[in-house]
Scaffold this motif. Structure first.
Motif, short mmCIF file in Angstrom:
data_model
loop_
_atom_site.label_atom_id
_atom_site.label_comp_id
_atom_site.label_asym_id
_atom_site.label_seq_id
_atom_site.Cartn_x
_atom_site.Cartn_y
_atom_site.Cartn_z
N VAL A 75 63.64 -55.18 -40.69
CA VAL A 75 63.26 -56.45 -41.35
C VAL A 75 63.09 -57.58 -40.33
CG1 VAL A 75 64.02 -58.22 -42.97
CG2 VAL A 75 64.30 -55.81 -43.56
N SER A 76 64.08 -57.75 -39.44
CA SER A 76 63.98 -58.89 -38.51
C SER A 76 62.83 -58.69 -37.54
CB SER A 76 65.31 -59.12 -37.79
OG SER A 76 65.68 -57.95 -37.13
N ASP A 77 62.61 -57.44 -37.10
CA ASP A 77 61.47 -57.19 -36.21
C ASP A 77 60.16 -57.48 -36.93
OD1 ASP A 77 62.94 -56.48 -34.04
OD2 ASP A 77 62.65 -54.31 -34.26
N GLY A 78 60.07 -57.12 -38.20
CA GLY A 78 58.84 -57.39 -38.97
C GLY A 78 58.50 -58.87 -38.94
N LEU A 79 59.51 -59.70 -39.13
CA LEU A 79 59.29 -61.16 -39.10
C LEU A 79 58.92 -61.62 -37.70
CD1 LEU A 79 62.30 -62.15 -41.39
CD2 LEU A 79 59.88 -62.20 -42.04
N ARG A 80 59.62 -61.07 -36.70
CA ARG A 80 59.33 -61.45 -35.31
C ARG A 80 57.90 -61.06 -34.91
NH1 ARG A 80 59.26 -58.43 -30.91
NH2 ARG A 80 60.39 -56.68 -31.83
N LEU A 81 57.43 -59.93 -35.42
CA LEU A 81 56.09 -59.46 -35.05
C LEU A 81 54.98 -60.23 -35.76
CD1 LEU A 81 56.97 -55.65 -35.09
CD2 LEU A 81 56.26 -56.95 -33.07
N GLY A 82 55.34 -61.01 -36.79
CA GLY A 82 54.31 -61.85 -37.40
C GLY A 82 54.25 -61.83 -38.92
N ALA A 83 55.05 -60.98 -39.58
CA ALA A 83 55.02 -60.98 -41.05
C ALA A 83 55.65 -62.26 -41.58
CB ALA A 83 55.76 -59.76 -41.59
N HIS A 84 55.08 -62.81 -42.68
CA HIS A 84 55.68 -63.97 -43.33
C HIS A 84 56.84 -63.54 -44.22
CE1 HIS A 84 51.60 -65.46 -42.29
NE2 HIS A 84 52.25 -66.57 -42.06
N GLU A 85 56.72 -62.32 -44.77
CA GLU A 85 57.77 -61.77 -45.63
C GLU A 85 57.90 -60.28 -45.34
OE1 GLU A 85 57.14 -62.43 -49.91
OE2 GLU A 85 55.95 -64.15 -49.33
N VAL A 86 59.09 -59.73 -45.58
CA VAL A 86 59.28 -58.29 -45.47
C VAL A 86 59.89 -57.79 -46.77
CG1 VAL A 86 60.37 -56.41 -44.19
CG2 VAL A 86 59.61 -58.47 -42.97
N VAL A 87 59.30 -56.74 -47.34
CA VAL A 87 59.81 -56.17 -48.59
C VAL A 87 60.33 -54.75 -48.30
CG1 VAL A 87 59.19 -55.40 -50.92
CG2 VAL A 87 58.19 -57.51 -49.99
N LEU A 88 61.54 -54.47 -48.72
CA LEU A 88 62.07 -53.10 -48.60
C LEU A 88 61.49 -52.29 -49.76
CD1 LEU A 88 65.79 -53.56 -47.54
CD2 LEU A 88 63.95 -52.47 -46.25
N SER A 89 60.67 -51.31 -49.42
CA SER A 89 59.93 -50.61 -50.47
C SER A 89 60.83 -49.73 -51.35
CB SER A 89 58.80 -49.78 -49.85
OG SER A 89 59.30 -48.98 -48.81
N LYS A 90 62.07 -49.47 -50.89
CA LYS A 90 62.99 -48.68 -51.73
C LYS A 90 63.65 -49.55 -52.80
CE LYS A 90 64.00 -45.23 -48.20
NZ LYS A 90 64.83 -44.94 -47.03
N ASP A 91 63.46 -50.88 -52.72
CA ASP A 91 64.07 -51.81 -53.66
C ASP A 91 63.10 -52.04 -54.84
OD1 ASP A 91 64.89 -54.07 -55.04
OD2 ASP A 91 65.54 -55.16 -53.25
N ALA A 92 63.36 -51.33 -55.94
CA ALA A 92 62.42 -51.37 -57.09
C ALA A 92 62.22 -52.78 -57.61
CB ALA A 92 62.93 -50.46 -58.20
N GLY A 93 63.28 -53.59 -57.61
CA GLY A 93 63.18 -54.96 -58.11
C GLY A 93 62.26 -55.80 -57.22
N ALA A 94 62.41 -55.64 -55.91
CA ALA A 94 61.57 -56.41 -54.97
C ALA A 94 60.11 -55.98 -55.10
CB ALA A 94 62.07 -56.18 -53.54
N MET A 95 59.89 -54.68 -55.29
CA MET A 95 58.51 -54.18 -55.46
C MET A 95 57.90 -54.73 -56.75
SD MET A 95 57.55 -52.31 -52.87
CE MET A 95 56.29 -51.11 -53.32
N ALA A 96 58.68 -54.76 -57.83
CA ALA A 96 58.16 -55.23 -59.13
C ALA A 96 57.67 -56.68 -59.03
CB ALA A 96 59.24 -55.09 -60.20
N LYS A 97 58.36 -57.47 -58.22
CA LYS A 97 57.98 -58.89 -58.07
C LYS A 97 56.62 -59.06 -57.39
CE LYS A 97 62.55 -60.89 -57.67
NZ LYS A 97 63.57 -60.90 -56.66
N GLU A 98 56.16 -58.03 -56.68
CA GLU A 98 54.91 -58.14 -55.92
C GLU A 98 53.69 -57.63 -56.69
OE1 GLU A 98 54.82 -59.76 -53.18
OE2 GLU A 98 56.98 -59.90 -52.83
#
Ligand code: NAP
Ligand code: ZN
Ligand code: ZN
Length: 351
Positions: free
Chosen positions: A212-235
């Motif tokens: 997650v932290s590397d994703g943000l450092r590399l340039g992502a504005h947000e990082v979503v854990l794809s195993k988190d069903a609730g986080a995926m549903a919000k997208e």
């Protein structure tokens, strides 16, 4: 002909090891390159293990090659001894079909000649890739590398870079768009960097909480854990474009559902078995599902020049040639940060 040492898989279940290779002497249009670095693509692993069922053994992988020109043939004018150059996934194509004429050699209607595991057009020999000290390539398939960039970190641009740059450009990703990148491996981390550089709002989807932290450092504005069903549903329904760079079989429909009406999901990851696609997800929102293969030679040069101007390279972990099996094992565990690059000075001098 001249001999050099390469690292080869001799069978799908064999560990890679050194073999003696014959390379052709450079012809009039050829460039002979002393290889400095070669990136390790997940495709190398798919091929070495014959996961795509088309491997010709012995197989010397490697199509993210950076090196210096050792010598050139008589008709070569664009390159000189000492130049920093690159070679990607192709070393030849028919050059006459509509795709080749348009600079899309990767879609050559006759079939391009891959840098390894292919048949040379002249002579009919098998091509051997960049896990090797030297290679001889027609000048039309050699790229100029900006001298200001770290050559080791440039190597992954020759496949991971162009494979993500090309679809992001083709589908005109830019400001005002919400863009998803799936999988933070070699391709995915370049996808994040390019999508950010093109001005999009970038969301990384990863299965690895540790990234997650590397994703943000590399340039992502947000990082979503794809195993988190609730986080995926919000997208759901929020994305204009998604680039899927996952190497293994996974649920593609989970990402199709995240697209807006008329949004596009482009698959660049190449799992060994077909992915089931939910037709209803496509037709209810007129969504597009597509694929994209590397990039043509003109666009690869454009990408390298863009990286020179914007100081973009891969995040790499340098390995010795004899660590290749460990690198493959780590790739299979998604433990890449974010591309292994082989220091070719560690190649054995003899077999
Ligand atoms: P890589 O460095 O091994 O990265 C793949 C990433 O996919 C992993 O780091 C992981 O990211 C994610 N992943 C792995 N297994 C997964 C699973 N079971 N479910 C969900 N996510 C998973 O591989 P790469 O070199 O980037 O290559 C990726 C794929 O693209 C390979 O199949 C390769 O052959 C293909 N490829 C295609 C082209 C083309 O022209 N289309 C060119 C080059 C490569 P997280 O840890 O973030 O989840
Ligand atoms: Zn590759
Ligand atoms: Zn062609």
């Amino acid at each position: 002909m001249f001999s050099c040492v390469g690292y080869a898989a001799t069978a799908a279940d064999a560990r890679l090891g050194p073999i003696k290779l014959d390379r052709r002497d450079p012809g009039p249009d050829d460039v002979q390159i002393d290889i400095l670095y070669c990136g390790v693509c997940h495709s190398d692993l798919h091929q070495a293990r014959n996961e795509w069922q088309n491997t010709i053994f012995p197989c010397v992988p490697g199509h993210e090659i950076v090196g210096r020109v050792a010598k050139v043939g008589a008709s070569v004018t664009r390159f000189h001894a000492g130049d920093l150059v690159g070679v990607g996934c192709m070393v030849d194509s028919c050059r006459e079909c509509p795709s080749c004429r348009e600079g899309f050699e990767q879609y050559c209607e006759v079939g391009f000649v891959p840098t390894y595991n292919g048949e040379e057009r002249q002579g009919g020999g098998i091509t051997f890739g960049g896990y090797s000290r030297a290679v001889v390539v027609d000048q039309a398939f050699v790229l100029k590398v900006p001298e200001k960039l770290d050559p080791a970190a440039v190597a992954p641009l020759l496949c991971a870079g162009i494979t993500t740059y090309s679809p992001l450009r083709h589908w005109k990703v830019g400001p005002g768009q919400r863009v998803g990148i799936v999988g933070l491996g070699g391709l995915g981390h370049m996808g994040v960097k390019f999508a950010r550089a093109f001005g999009a709002e970038v969301v990384l989807f990863t299965t690895s909480a540790s990234k997650v932290s590397d994703g943000l450092r590399l340039g992502a504005h947000e990082v979503v854990l794809s195993k988190d069903a609730g986080a995926m549903a919000k997208e759901r329904g929020r994305f204009d474009f998604i680039l899927d760079a996952v190497a293994a079989n996974h649920d593609i429909n989970a990402y199709l559902d995240l697209l807006k009406r008329d949004g596009t999901l482009v698959q660049v990851g190449a799992p060994e078995t077909p992915l089931p696609v939910s037709v209803f997800s496509l037709l209810m929102k007129r969504r597009n599902f597509s694929g994209s293969l590397i990039g043509g030679i003109p666009e690869t040069q454009e990408m390298l020049d863009f990286c020179g101007e914007h100081d973009i390279t891969a995040d790499i972990e340098m390995i010795r040639m004899d660590q290749i099996e460990d690198a493959y094992a780590r790739m299979l565990r998604s433990d890449v940060k974010y591309r292994f690059v082989i220091d070719m000075a560690t190649m054995p001098e003899s077999v």
